[in-house]
Scaffold this active site. Structure first.
Site, PDB file in Angstrom:
ATOM      1  N   ASN A  33      55.163 -16.937 -19.012  1.00 51.09           N
ATOM      2  CA  ASN A  33      54.182 -16.833 -20.094  1.00 51.09           C
ATOM      3  C   ASN A  33      54.439 -15.500 -20.798  1.00 51.09           C
ATOM      4  OD1 ASN A  33      51.966 -16.436 -21.723  1.00 51.09           O
ATOM      5  ND2 ASN A  33      50.517 -17.279 -20.246  1.00 51.09           N
TER       6      ASN A  33
ATOM      7  N   ASN B 257      60.508 -16.301 -29.885  1.00 49.01           N
ATOM      8  CA  ASN B 257      60.215 -17.520 -30.652  1.00 49.01           C
ATOM      9  C   ASN B 257      58.917 -18.200 -30.239  1.00 49.01           C
ATOM     10  OD1 ASN B 257      61.035 -20.165 -32.153  1.00 49.01           O
ATOM     11  ND2 ASN B 257      60.773 -20.792 -30.012  1.00 49.01           N
TER      12      ASN B 257
ATOM     13  N   SER C 101      56.617 -16.086 -40.185  1.00 49.10           N
ATOM     14  CA  SER C 101      56.407 -17.346 -40.894  1.00 49.10           C
ATOM     15  C   SER C 101      56.225 -17.070 -42.378  1.00 49.10           C
ATOM     16  CB  SER C 101      55.142 -18.048 -40.383  1.00 49.10           C
ATOM     17  OG  SER C 101      54.827 -19.132 -41.221  1.00 49.10           O
TER      18      SER C 101
ATOM     19  N   TYR D 295      46.602 -17.288 -37.198  1.00 46.35           N
ATOM     20  CA  TYR D 295      48.068 -17.427 -37.204  1.00 46.35           C
ATOM     21  C   TYR D 295      48.708 -16.473 -38.211  1.00 46.35           C
ATOM     22  CZ  TYR D 295      52.567 -19.954 -37.293  1.00 46.35           C
ATOM     23  OH  TYR D 295      53.894 -20.296 -37.223  1.00 46.35           O
TER      24      TYR D 295
ATOM     25  N   ALA E 204      47.426 -13.722 -39.387  1.00 51.65           N
ATOM     26  CA  ALA E 204      47.271 -12.344 -38.883  1.00 51.65           C
ATOM     27  C   ALA E 204      48.376 -12.033 -37.882  1.00 51.65           C
ATOM     28  CB  ALA E 204      45.898 -12.170 -38.239  1.00 51.65           C
ATOM     29  N   SER E 205      48.644 -12.984 -36.978  1.00 56.63           N
ATOM     30  CA  SER E 205      49.666 -12.731 -35.948  1.00 56.63           C
ATOM     31  C   SER E 205      51.054 -12.621 -36.567  1.00 56.63           C
ATOM     32  CB  SER E 205      49.637 -13.836 -34.879  1.00 56.63           C
ATOM     33  OG  SER E 205      50.111 -15.071 -35.392  1.00 56.63           O
ATOM     34  N   LYS E 206      51.362 -13.492 -37.518  1.00 57.59           N
ATOM     35  CA  LYS E 206      52.722 -13.511 -38.078  1.00 57.59           C
ATOM     36  C   LYS E 206      52.955 -12.352 -39.041  1.00 57.59           C
ATOM     37  CE  LYS E 206      54.173 -17.099 -35.828  1.00 57.59           C
ATOM     38  NZ  LYS E 206      55.197 -16.936 -34.790  1.00 57.59           N
TER      39      LYS E 206
ATOM     40  N   ILE F 257      58.888 -26.495 -40.972  1.00 56.63           N
ATOM     41  CA  ILE F 257      60.033 -27.017 -40.220  1.00 56.63           C
ATOM     42  C   ILE F 257      59.578 -28.229 -39.411  1.00 56.63           C
ATOM     43  CG2 ILE F 257      61.880 -26.377 -38.588  1.00 56.63           C
ATOM     44  CD1 ILE F 257      61.707 -24.579 -41.153  1.00 56.63           C
TER      45      ILE F 257
END
Ligand code: NAP
Length: 249
Positions: free
Chosen positions: A65, A92, A144, A157, A159-161, A190
């Site tokens: 993890n 990834n 992304s 998402y 915020a994280s990317k 994708i």
């Protein structure tokens, strides 16, 4: 005869059980790398490593993890024991928990930040130390397209990317003198399980905005990682490579 582009390099690819990570692991192995596939799901990875070995490549599977320090340390220890070093890390692994802001639960926010941001930090924190001790390496981060223009329903998402892009630029500065290059790839939409649930009508609208007129394939992203992992990009660091059919132009 063409030379293998990652001959004798050792690579860790996280989230390699399927999708972009799997195709990246297969591509790296075809180009001569010894690949450690890391994922939460062991059966998927075992099938993948068997397939790579059958094709004449070298691979191992490690269940880990990416968001947990002890788990990432165990991954690193296993790869060092098997292959003796790490040259390439592909961060990834990633998840989505999409909801509009006004419907988002704190747990949705926390889970995505935990995997997509802290997981990338944790893997790089431990692996870059091993790379620095050996004089260099390459770190590749999954950002992304949505980090660059936002997206409905993806506060967590995005915020994280976007955070991944920030960390990429910090690490390029901090680790460059240690021989470590750090770059990010910003994929467009994708064809993987992550985008499987998007309704056809929404996909059609998305494709309308893509100058190349199609969704991307995992191989499109794997090819970008391959170039960034290889010595062909030896003067490239701190870069965010959009691989999105021109969606962000
Ligand atoms: P995917 O098909 O959902 O595969 C992601 C893999 O990561 C899964 O095998 C998943 O395992 C694994 N994973 C999740 N959390 C993990 C953890 N904590 N530790 C280890 N492994 C973990 O996704 P994908 O579409 O190939 O996407 C790969 C990356 O590209 C992600 O970071 C994603 O955000 C990014 N990306 C994708 C797209 C796209 O359109 N597909 C666009 C831009 C960026 P389990 O299934 O067992 O949980």
């Amino acid at each position: 005869m063409s030379k293998l582009r990652l001959k004798d390099k050792v690579a860790i690819v996280t989230g390699a059980g399927r999708g972009i990570g799997l195709v990246t692991a297969q591509t790296f192995a075809r180009e001569g790398a010894k690949v450690a596939l890391c994922d939460l799901d062991m059966p998927e990875m075992e099938a993948a490593t068997a397939q790579i070995k059958q094709a004449g490549g070298e691979a191992m599977a490690v269940q880990a993890n990416t968001a947990q320090r002890a788990s990432v340390q165990d991954l690193l220890d296993k790869v060092m024991a098997a292959y003796g070093r790490v040259d390439i890390l592909v961060n990834n692994a990633g998840i989505i928990r999409d909801k509009q802001l006004l419907k988002m639960e704190d747990a949705d926010f926390d889970q995505v930040i935990e995997v997509n941001l802290k997981g990338v930090y944790m893997c790089t924190r431990l692996v870059a130390e091993a790379m620095a001790a050996r004089g260099g390496g390459v770190v590749l981060n999954a950002s992304s397209v949505v980090a660059l223009y936002g997206n409905f329903g993806q506060t967590n998402y995005v915020a994280s990317k976007a955070g991944v892009i920030g960390m990429t630029k910090v690490w390029a500065r901090e680790l460059g003198r240690k021989g470590i290059r750090v770059n990010a790839v910003a994929p467009g939409f994708i064809e993987t399980r992550m985008t499987e649930g998007i309704p056809d009508k929404v996909i059609e609208k998305l494709i309308e905005k893509v100058p190349l007129g199609r969704m991307g394939k995992p191989q499109d992203i794997a090819n970008a990682y391959l170039w960034l992992a290889s010595d062909e990009s030896s003067y490239v660091t701190g870069h965010v490579l959009s691989v999105d059919g021109g969606a962000v132009t």
